[in-house]
Scaffold this motif. Structure first.
Motif, mmCIF file in Angstrom:
data_model
loop_
_atom_site.group_PDB
_atom_site.id
_atom_site.type_symbol
_atom_site.label_atom_id
_atom_site.label_comp_id
_atom_site.label_asym_id
_atom_site.label_seq_id
_atom_site.Cartn_x
_atom_site.Cartn_y
_atom_site.Cartn_z
ATOM 1 N N TYR A 10 6.141 4.074 5.507
ATOM 2 C CA TYR A 10 4.658 3.407 6.124
ATOM 3 C C TYR A 10 3.804 3.425 5.134
ATOM 4 O O TYR A 10 3.714 4.619 4.052
ATOM 5 N N ASP A 11 3.038 2.568 4.739
ATOM 6 C CA ASP A 11 2.061 2.569 3.664
ATOM 7 C C ASP A 11 1.051 1.598 4.090
ATOM 8 O O ASP A 11 0.927 0.647 4.740
ATOM 9 N N VAL A 12 -0.290 1.952 3.455
ATOM 10 C CA VAL A 12 -1.527 1.256 3.678
ATOM 11 C C VAL A 12 -2.049 1.201 2.285
ATOM 12 O O VAL A 12 -1.954 1.913 1.336
ATOM 13 N N HIS A 13 -2.716 -0.288 2.058
ATOM 14 C CA HIS A 13 -3.560 -0.236 1.012
ATOM 15 C C HIS A 13 -4.842 -1.003 1.387
ATOM 16 O O HIS A 13 -4.795 -1.883 2.208
ATOM 17 N N ALA A 14 -5.704 -0.395 0.699
ATOM 18 C CA ALA A 14 -7.219 -1.521 0.979
ATOM 19 C C ALA A 14 -7.122 -2.680 0.211
ATOM 20 O O ALA A 14 -6.504 -2.748 -0.899
ATOM 21 N N ILE A 45 6.814 -3.143 -0.431
ATOM 22 C CA ILE A 45 7.704 -2.446 -1.195
ATOM 23 C C ILE A 45 7.671 -0.940 -1.033
ATOM 24 O O ILE A 45 8.637 -0.316 -1.222
ATOM 25 N N HIS A 46 6.375 -0.631 -1.138
ATOM 26 C CA HIS A 46 6.192 0.793 -1.087
ATOM 27 C C HIS A 46 6.621 1.463 0.316
ATOM 28 O O HIS A 46 7.262 2.554 0.183
ATOM 29 N N ALA A 47 6.581 0.720 1.412
ATOM 30 C CA ALA A 47 6.949 1.063 2.574
ATOM 31 C C ALA A 47 8.619 1.424 2.543
ATOM 32 O O ALA A 47 9.097 1.958 3.096
HETATM 33 MG MG MG Z 1 1.435 2.216 -1.771
#
Ligand code: MG
Length: 162
Positions: A10-14, A45-47
């Protein structure tokens, strides 16, 4: 005998105006907003990296690629994904499939879904049929709906013959 392992990430970016938007290894052309990040901000990709690392209990992306390191400043996240796949294969495992859901209010991602699948599959060295990418809005609800951020979930199954 086949040993299966699953992982989730799981990932989130502003999001901020004036930044390029990279998702699933693809640049979303003409997007007025992009992810705020140390790397290229490819939150999908990070997730996915976290899902792959999770499947082998190898920690998380921040442990492998610290965002305090200059080495990863502005880096193409496909390089990180390729390195994570090397770790998976070093552990004796191969990817069965990966499934990604991207929550983003705008821009519309439909024209980019197949390009993302191809980019991710190529980077991981697997057939495109093993990679799914889905996109949804959140019906203008929450931080995604307000256009403040992009949120991604990823899961994967890896296997090893033994
Ligand atoms: Mg990230």
């Amino acid at each position: 005998m086949t040993d299966f392992r699953t992982g989730n990430g799981y990932d989130v970016h502003a999001l901020r105006e004036g930044l390029p938007l990279f998702l699933g290894g693809v640049r979303i052309e003409g997007s007025p907003i992009g992810c705020v990040a140390h790397s290229d901000g490819d939150v999908a990709i990070h997730a996915l990296c976290d899902a792959l690392l999770g499947s082998l209990a190898l920690g998380d992306i921040g442990r492998h690629f610290p965002d305090t390191s200059d080495e990863y400043k502005g880096i193409d996240s496909k390089i990180l994904l390729a390195r994570v796949m090397e770790l998976v294969r070093a552990g004796g495992y191969e990817l069965s499939n990966a499934d990604i859901t991207i929550a983003l209010q705008k821009p519309k991602l439909a024209p980019y879904i197949e390009l993302m699948r191809e980019a991710l599959a190529k980077t991981m060295g697997v057939e495109v049929g093993r990679v799914a990418v889905k996109a949804t809005t959140t019906e203008r609800l929450g931080f995604v709906g307000r256009g403040e951020g992009c949120e991604v979930w990823a899961s994967c199954l890896v296997y090893r013959e033994k």
